[in-house]
Design a protein around this motif. Sequence first.
Motif, short mmCIF file in Angstrom:
data_model
loop_
_atom_site.label_atom_id
_atom_site.label_comp_id
_atom_site.label_asym_id
_atom_site.label_seq_id
_atom_site.Cartn_x
_atom_site.Cartn_y
_atom_site.Cartn_z
N PRO A 115 -71.99 34.62 -36.56
CA PRO A 115 -72.88 33.47 -36.77
C PRO A 115 -73.00 33.03 -38.22
CG PRO A 115 -74.15 35.45 -36.32
CD PRO A 115 -72.71 35.81 -36.07
N CYS A 116 -72.57 33.87 -39.16
CA CYS A 116 -72.65 33.53 -40.58
C CYS A 116 -71.28 33.22 -41.17
CB CYS A 116 -73.28 34.67 -41.36
SG CYS A 116 -74.95 35.08 -40.85
N LEU A 117 -70.31 32.94 -40.31
CA LEU A 117 -68.94 32.76 -40.77
C LEU A 117 -68.83 31.64 -41.80
CD1 LEU A 117 -65.97 33.48 -40.62
CD2 LEU A 117 -65.78 32.10 -38.55
N GLN A 118 -69.48 30.53 -41.57
CA GLN A 118 -69.39 29.41 -42.51
C GLN A 118 -69.84 29.81 -43.92
OE1 GLN A 118 -71.40 25.78 -41.29
NE2 GLN A 118 -71.73 25.16 -43.42
N GLU A 119 -71.01 30.41 -44.00
CA GLU A 119 -71.55 30.80 -45.30
C GLU A 119 -70.70 31.88 -45.96
OE1 GLU A 119 -74.91 29.41 -42.65
OE2 GLU A 119 -73.15 30.73 -42.47
N ALA B 130 -65.75 26.66 -38.57
CA ALA B 130 -66.55 27.21 -39.67
C ALA B 130 -65.94 26.86 -41.01
CB ALA B 130 -66.68 28.72 -39.50
N ALA B 131 -64.62 26.95 -41.13
CA ALA B 131 -63.95 26.64 -42.39
C ALA B 131 -64.12 25.18 -42.75
CB ALA B 131 -62.47 27.02 -42.30
N ARG B 132 -64.00 24.31 -41.74
CA ARG B 132 -64.18 22.88 -42.02
C ARG B 132 -65.60 22.57 -42.43
NH1 ARG B 132 -60.58 20.54 -36.91
NH2 ARG B 132 -58.54 20.86 -37.90
N ALA B 133 -66.57 23.21 -41.76
CA ALA B 133 -67.97 22.98 -42.12
C ALA B 133 -68.26 23.49 -43.53
CB ALA B 133 -68.89 23.66 -41.11
N ALA B 134 -67.58 24.58 -43.91
CA ALA B 134 -67.76 25.14 -45.25
C ALA B 134 -66.99 24.36 -46.31
CB ALA B 134 -67.31 26.60 -45.26
N ARG B 135 -66.10 23.46 -45.87
CA ARG B 135 -65.26 22.66 -46.76
C ARG B 135 -64.34 23.55 -47.59
NH1 ARG B 135 -68.97 17.44 -48.69
NH2 ARG B 135 -69.51 16.78 -46.55
N VAL B 136 -63.80 24.58 -46.93
CA VAL B 136 -62.78 25.42 -47.52
C VAL B 136 -61.51 25.24 -46.70
CG1 VAL B 136 -64.47 27.07 -48.40
CG2 VAL B 136 -63.41 27.46 -46.16
#
Length: 269
Positions: free
Chosen positions: A65-69, A145-151
Amino acid sequence: MASSAWRIAVIAVGAVAAVAVPGVASADTTVGYDVSHPQCGTDLPRDRAFAVVGVNGGLSTRANPCLQEQLTWAWESSGEVDDQPRAQVYLNTANPGHLLGEVTTWPESGATPYGVCDGTNSTACSWQYGWERAQNSVLSFFTPAARAARVDSQPSRYMWWLDVETMNTWQSGSVDALARNRATVEGMTEYLHSRDAEVGVYSTGQQWAQIVGSVDEDSVLAGLDSWLAGSVTADQAEDACDEEPLVPDGDVVLSQYVRDEWDRNASCR
């Protein structure tokens, strides 16, 4: 992994100090960390050379659940160790084929290197299960998650570690059971290779032998890098870099132990 008894840490080797950049780790350590869902809501280590993030939430069918961060945090590592990508990831693995009727994600069809999967507890369906679990982890968990994190969201930009340990569900009791387990890890590897990703395996020698058994040189697992767990001191972690890899023709590139309740990792390259 991050919540297992094998958790580890690394030796921080002195490095030339660098001016700290907001949001980015300073280049004053060669230590790496691995984190996942157990570290949700905690303050993650500020200074690290590289980081490995768990894509799954303990099971291959669940998302961290914390993958993005945590992906954002990983990419802010200093990159001080040239031969270690600053942001790496790992997947939980398992083979619950002996629990047919209880496992809703067991495949019912699919063409595999071991023949056609027919929904039974077979080597073919074990391979297909591994392929599908890796595919789902990439497409449903990692990519959003990676897209939401913009990485970077391209699997080919990451090192993907397959976490093989006895705390997950595996088959046992026969040579055929080990072959089915091995096929699952092969299926996961094949999917990641289809996305041009680099793949390695994480375990201890004892647990790898108990779950997977021996690996033939013509297996897709042969030649993969090894990340060894099981050390309890920094010196042991350093010595583990000289141990045999988990698969033939492979190299030990990471060694892990725990210190101050954090998994830390030493580069063996």
